[in-house]
Design a protein around this motif. Structure first.
Motif, PDB file in Angstrom:
ATOM      1  N   GLY A   1       0.809  -1.223   0.000  1.00  0.00           N
ATOM      2  CA  GLY A   1       0.000   0.000   0.000  1.00  0.00           C
ATOM      3  C   GLY A   1       0.839   1.268   0.000  1.00  0.00           C
ATOM      4  O   GLY A   1       0.484   2.250   0.657  1.00  0.00           O
TER       5      GLY A   1
ATOM      6  N   LEU B   1      -0.287   5.100   0.605  1.00  0.00           N
ATOM      7  CA  LEU B   1      -1.681   5.066   1.041  1.00  0.00           C
ATOM      8  C   LEU B   1      -1.757   4.900   2.556  1.00  0.00           C
ATOM      9  O   LEU B   1      -0.807   4.426   3.178  1.00  0.00           O
ATOM     10  CB  LEU B   1      -2.403   3.874   0.397  1.00  0.00           C
TER      11      LEU B   1
ATOM     12  N   GLN C   1      -6.227   1.506   3.178  1.00  0.00           N
ATOM     13  CA  GLN C   1      -6.676   1.778   1.809  1.00  0.00           C
ATOM     14  C   GLN C   1      -6.174   0.800   0.755  1.00  0.00           C
ATOM     15  O   GLN C   1      -6.721   0.745  -0.336  1.00  0.00           O
ATOM     16  CB  GLN C   1      -6.234   3.184   1.390  1.00  0.00           C
ATOM     17  N   GLY C   2      -5.137   0.049   1.039  1.00  0.00           N
ATOM     18  CA  GLY C   2      -4.556  -0.851   0.043  1.00  0.00           C
ATOM     19  C   GLY C   2      -5.446  -2.047  -0.256  1.00  0.00           C
ATOM     20  O   GLY C   2      -6.310  -2.425   0.536  1.00  0.00           O
TER      21      GLY C   2
ATOM     22  N   GLN D   1      -0.449   7.126  -8.753  1.00  0.00           N
ATOM     23  CA  GLN D   1       0.202   8.224  -8.059  1.00  0.00           C
ATOM     24  C   GLN D   1       1.164   8.916  -9.021  1.00  0.00           C
ATOM     25  O   GLN D   1       1.398   8.448 -10.132  1.00  0.00           O
ATOM     26  CB  GLN D   1       0.948   7.677  -6.827  1.00  0.00           C
TER      27      GLN D   1
ATOM     28  N   HIS E   1       2.498   3.266  -8.701  1.00  0.00           N
ATOM     29  CA  HIS E   1       1.657   2.816  -7.595  1.00  0.00           C
ATOM     30  C   HIS E   1       0.238   3.364  -7.736  1.00  0.00           C
ATOM     31  O   HIS E   1       0.063   4.578  -7.824  1.00  0.00           O
ATOM     32  CB  HIS E   1       2.268   3.263  -6.257  1.00  0.00           C
TER      33      HIS E   1
ATOM     34  N   ILE F   1      -3.500   4.722  -6.946  1.00  0.00           N
ATOM     35  CA  ILE F   1      -4.070   5.599  -5.921  1.00  0.00           C
ATOM     36  C   ILE F   1      -5.138   4.837  -5.135  1.00  0.00           C
ATOM     37  O   ILE F   1      -5.557   3.743  -5.519  1.00  0.00           O
ATOM     38  CB  ILE F   1      -4.664   6.878  -6.539  1.00  0.00           C
ATOM     39  N   ALA F   2      -5.588   5.440  -4.049  1.00  0.00           N
ATOM     40  CA  ALA F   2      -6.562   4.793  -3.166  1.00  0.00           C
ATOM     41  C   ALA F   2      -7.843   4.390  -3.901  1.00  0.00           C
ATOM     42  O   ALA F   2      -8.363   3.287  -3.686  1.00  0.00           O
ATOM     43  CB  ALA F   2      -6.891   5.703  -1.989  1.00  0.00           C
ATOM     44  N   SER F   3      -8.345   5.241  -4.766  1.00  0.00           N
ATOM     45  CA  SER F   3      -9.611   4.924  -5.438  1.00  0.00           C
ATOM     46  C   SER F   3      -9.484   3.767  -6.429  1.00  0.00           C
ATOM     47  O   SER F   3     -10.492   3.192  -6.851  1.00  0.00           O
ATOM     48  CB  SER F   3     -10.175   6.163  -6.136  1.00  0.00           C
TER      49      SER F   3
ATOM     50  N   GLN G   1      -7.724   0.986  -5.633  1.00  0.00           N
ATOM     51  CA  GLN G   1      -7.494  -0.220  -4.837  1.00  0.00           C
ATOM     52  C   GLN G   1      -8.685  -1.190  -4.804  1.00  0.00           C
ATOM     53  O   GLN G   1      -8.473  -2.407  -4.869  1.00  0.00           O
ATOM     54  CB  GLN G   1      -7.052   0.153  -3.418  1.00  0.00           C
TER      55      GLN G   1
END
Length: 176
Positions: A8, A11, A15-16, A149, A154, A156-158, A160
């Motif tokens: 994660g 994050l 969130q991951g 990101q 990597h 982003i949170a949304s 995941q």
């Protein structure tokens, strides 16, 4: 057992995709416990060195292996990555755990031979050891630049939940 994609990176801990998967498991498969043994920057060599200790500590019924991206980004020889992944699979199966092998793809700048060989390692190891295989972790978001990101590596949170749902297609049936 994973790298920054499973740890994660960038994050909040909750969130991951692994944390989101743990939440789903708690709701749908009570009694199962998720241990995230992922480390940002981890390579297959690091995973191979750590797997025995993790198996001994946690005694898992299922081991998810999401490693190799950092090997590929460093241009590690394909045979070395393959041997490390193979050691991890053998260790997990030797501990009577089912294995879900999650693959990665490399950008084309490493050359066609390397990128094809990189993908082939996962496929061939999965066939040889009869593991479950998810060929490409980032499949649902790979073509969406906005899902990443600023480092473009990597998600982003949304993004995941999409990764969680993608992994779940293979992991969910293993928990029955």
């Amino acid at each position: 057992m994973g790298d920054s994609l499973s740890a994660g990176y960038g994050l909040a801990a909750s969130q991951g995709w692994v944390s989101l998967t743990a939440e789903r498991i708690a709701k749908t498969q009570p009694g199962w416990r998720v241990v995230n043994a992922s480390i940002s920057g981890e390579t297959t060599a690091g995973g191979a060195a750590r797997v025995a200790g993790e198996l001994q500590r946690n005694k898992p019924a299922v081991v998810v292996i999401e490693l190799g991206a950092n090997d590929g980004l460093r241009g590690l020889q394909l045979a070395q990555s393959r041997a490390n992944l193979e050691r991890m699979i053998q260790a997990a199966q030797g501990a009577k755990a089912q294995v879900l092998l999650i693959g990665m793809r490399m950008p084309p700048n490493l050359g066609k031979e390397y990128t094809e060989g990189f993908e082939r390692n996962y496929r061939e190891l999965s066939q040889k050891y009869r593991t479950q295989l998810l060929p490409f972790l980032l499949e649902p978001v790979a073509m969406d630049r906005a899902a990443f990101q600023a480092d473009n590596l990597h998600p982003i949170a949304s993004a995941q939940p999409k990764l969680r749902d993608h992994v779940w297609t293979k992991l969910g049936p293993m928990l029955k």
